[in-house]
Design a protein around this motif. Sequence first.
Motif, PDB file in Angstrom:
ATOM      1  N   GLY A  24      -4.144 -16.226   7.041  1.00 38.36           N
ATOM      2  CA  GLY A  24      -5.073 -16.124   5.924  1.00 38.36           C
ATOM      3  C   GLY A  24      -4.640 -16.849   4.674  1.00 38.36           C
ATOM      4  N   THR A  25      -3.379 -17.308   4.615  1.00 39.92           N
ATOM      5  CA  THR A  25      -2.916 -18.062   3.443  1.00 39.92           C
ATOM      6  C   THR A  25      -3.631 -19.406   3.358  1.00 39.92           C
ATOM      7  OG1 THR A  25      -0.755 -17.012   3.614  1.00 39.92           O
ATOM      8  CG2 THR A  25      -0.897 -19.005   2.277  1.00 39.92           C
ATOM      9  N   PHE A  26      -3.679 -20.112   4.483  1.00 40.01           N
ATOM     10  CA  PHE A  26      -4.456 -21.341   4.617  1.00 40.01           C
ATOM     11  C   PHE A  26      -5.288 -21.267   5.893  1.00 40.01           C
ATOM     12  CE2 PHE A  26      -4.291 -25.997   6.067  1.00 40.01           C
ATOM     13  CZ  PHE A  26      -5.483 -26.306   5.443  1.00 40.01           C
ATOM     14  N   TYR A  27      -4.618 -21.026   6.992  1.00 37.41           N
ATOM     15  CA  TYR A  27      -5.342 -20.885   8.249  1.00 37.41           C
ATOM     16  C   TYR A  27      -5.955 -19.486   8.360  1.00 37.41           C
ATOM     17  CZ  TYR A  27      -2.897 -25.148   9.580  1.00 37.41           C
ATOM     18  OH  TYR A  27      -2.428 -26.439   9.621  1.00 37.41           O
ATOM     19  N   PRO A  28      -7.172 -19.389   8.861  1.00 38.43           N
ATOM     20  CA  PRO A  28      -7.813 -18.076   9.002  1.00 38.43           C
ATOM     21  C   PRO A  28      -7.013 -17.137   9.915  1.00 38.43           C
ATOM     22  CG  PRO A  28      -9.414 -19.848   9.294  1.00 38.43           C
ATOM     23  CD  PRO A  28      -8.059 -20.507   9.269  1.00 38.43           C
ATOM     24  N   GLN A  29      -7.100 -15.888   9.607  1.00 37.04           N
ATOM     25  CA  GLN A  29      -6.422 -14.869  10.424  1.00 37.04           C
ATOM     26  C   GLN A  29      -6.846 -15.021  11.881  1.00 37.04           C
ATOM     27  OE1 GLN A  29      -4.331 -12.421   8.949  1.00 37.04           O
ATOM     28  NE2 GLN A  29      -3.713 -11.931  11.043  1.00 37.04           N
ATOM     29  N   GLY A  30      -5.861 -15.086  12.776  1.00 38.17           N
ATOM     30  CA  GLY A  30      -6.151 -15.135  14.205  1.00 38.17           C
ATOM     31  C   GLY A  30      -6.418 -16.526  14.756  1.00 38.17           C
ATOM     32  N   LEU A  31      -6.396 -17.558  13.928  1.00 42.29           N
ATOM     33  CA  LEU A  31      -6.632 -18.913  14.430  1.00 42.29           C
ATOM     34  C   LEU A  31      -5.503 -19.311  15.372  1.00 42.29           C
ATOM     35  CD1 LEU A  31      -8.420 -21.542  14.093  1.00 42.29           C
ATOM     36  CD2 LEU A  31      -6.652 -22.307  12.485  1.00 42.29           C
ATOM     37  N   ALA A  32      -5.865 -19.801  16.558  1.00 42.66           N
ATOM     38  CA  ALA A  32      -4.862 -20.243  17.523  1.00 42.66           C
ATOM     39  C   ALA A  32      -4.106 -21.445  16.973  1.00 42.66           C
ATOM     40  CB  ALA A  32      -5.534 -20.607  18.843  1.00 42.66           C
ATOM     41  N   GLN A  33      -2.801 -21.487  17.208  1.00 43.36           N
ATOM     42  CA  GLN A  33      -1.987 -22.577  16.676  1.00 43.36           C
ATOM     43  C   GLN A  33      -2.446 -23.930  17.190  1.00 43.36           C
ATOM     44  OE1 GLN A  33       2.289 -22.003  16.765  1.00 43.36           O
ATOM     45  NE2 GLN A  33       2.080 -19.800  16.430  1.00 43.36           N
ATOM     46  N   LYS A  34      -2.961 -23.983  18.392  1.00 40.02           N
ATOM     47  CA  LYS A  34      -3.400 -25.264  18.943  1.00 40.02           C
ATOM     48  C   LYS A  34      -4.641 -25.800  18.227  1.00 40.02           C
ATOM     49  CE  LYS A  34      -6.225 -23.292  22.690  1.00 40.02           C
ATOM     50  NZ  LYS A  34      -6.410 -23.233  24.161  1.00 40.02           N
ATOM     51  N   ARG A  35      -5.279 -24.964  17.388  1.00 40.69           N
ATOM     52  CA  ARG A  35      -6.455 -25.400  16.645  1.00 40.69           C
ATOM     53  C   ARG A  35      -6.154 -25.660  15.168  1.00 40.69           C
ATOM     54  NH1 ARG A  35     -11.619 -21.978  17.268  1.00 40.69           N
ATOM     55  NH2 ARG A  35     -12.406 -23.895  16.284  1.00 40.69           N
ATOM     56  N   GLU A  36      -4.877 -25.603  14.790  1.00 37.60           N
ATOM     57  CA  GLU A  36      -4.536 -25.760  13.376  1.00 37.60           C
ATOM     58  C   GLU A  36      -4.845 -27.167  12.858  1.00 37.60           C
ATOM     59  OE1 GLU A  36      -1.129 -22.286  13.010  1.00 37.60           O
ATOM     60  OE2 GLU A  36      -0.500 -24.369  13.175  1.00 37.60           O
ATOM     61  N   LEU A  37      -4.567 -28.195  13.641  1.00 38.75           N
ATOM     62  CA  LEU A  37      -4.902 -29.547  13.195  1.00 38.75           C
ATOM     63  C   LEU A  37      -6.409 -29.701  13.055  1.00 38.75           C
ATOM     64  CD1 LEU A  37      -4.320 -32.450  12.464  1.00 38.75           C
ATOM     65  CD2 LEU A  37      -4.180 -32.981  14.904  1.00 38.75           C
ATOM     66  N   GLU A  38      -7.151 -29.172  14.002  1.00 39.89           N
ATOM     67  CA  GLU A  38      -8.617 -29.227  13.928  1.00 39.89           C
ATOM     68  C   GLU A  38      -9.110 -28.613  12.633  1.00 39.89           C
ATOM     69  OE1 GLU A  38     -12.411 -27.002  16.063  1.00 39.89           O
ATOM     70  OE2 GLU A  38     -10.501 -27.119  17.125  1.00 39.89           O
ATOM     71  N   TYR A  39      -8.556 -27.457  12.263  1.00 36.24           N
ATOM     72  CA  TYR A  39      -8.977 -26.781  11.037  1.00 36.24           C
ATOM     73  C   TYR A  39      -8.531 -27.554   9.797  1.00 36.24           C
ATOM     74  CZ  TYR A  39      -9.454 -23.209   7.427  1.00 36.24           C
ATOM     75  OH  TYR A  39      -9.803 -22.546   6.276  1.00 36.24           O
ATOM     76  N   ALA A  40      -7.239 -27.922   9.742  1.00 32.92           N
ATOM     77  CA  ALA A  40      -6.705 -28.584   8.551  1.00 32.92           C
ATOM     78  C   ALA A  40      -7.433 -29.891   8.265  1.00 32.92           C
ATOM     79  CB  ALA A  40      -5.210 -28.842   8.721  1.00 32.92           C
TER      80      ALA A  40
END
Length: 276
Positions: A24-40
Amino acid sequence: MAERRTGAIRVGIGGWTFEPWRGGTFYPQGLAQKRELEYASRQLTSIEVNGTYYGSQKPESFARWREETPEGFVFSLKGPRFATNRRVLAEAGPSIERFLSSGLLELKDKLGPINWQFLPTKRYEAEDFEAFLKLLPGRHEGRALRHVVEVRHESFRVPGFVELLRRHEVGVVLTDKADFPQIADLTAGFVYARLQGADSAEAEGYPGRALDAWAARARAWAGGAAPGDLPEGLQPLSAEEPAATARDAFLYFINGFKPKAPAAARGLIERLTAAE
């Protein structure tokens, strides 16, 4: 009269894998790590990849990064330390060639500048540094490359260094870190800033007035002007190198208080967007 081109402004952070950005600091709570680049990549417009400094990446990784990010997104890459952390820079050719042939062209149009970072202990030696710059190709396998050097020893703050970069059309990293020399001269067709002053006490990492100032500088560079509030240049531009050349601008929030880097980047993007 033809309308003057405006350069693109890219704003981002260093890397996308960082534990304090989760939950929740930057990435939403529960977001899979493999989707972090997609989100960022949908919150920012660029990311500087630090992993390429420490070791080689596979072509499949570059291709995957390209596919996971939206159109218009750009990656800047750190050049390998094996090329820059050496006594004789003129001997870096094999390391540079291995890096350029490692698959980074799989990024295609999402390949941004390559940042060649030097240790704070590396002093400026004009002849050897020019030998290094001559090893940096303007094109590789038909694709244009942009190079920028990050020097962190005060001996580089001399007019001859700026003149050398201009001759080879290589950028110089602009920093706001007090420990490193600030060189604000325009030396290439783009500007590259690494901002390292984030503060844990600030909601956006930087005070609002500081982000306002960086937004104004970015717009100036992109529009063909030089900001008037940075330290006086070491070497004025010649008549053949007009300041009124629109330049792409890359600004990355790197360290300082790193957990606030995404907030600072988003704060700057919001200011740039509001001014459009």
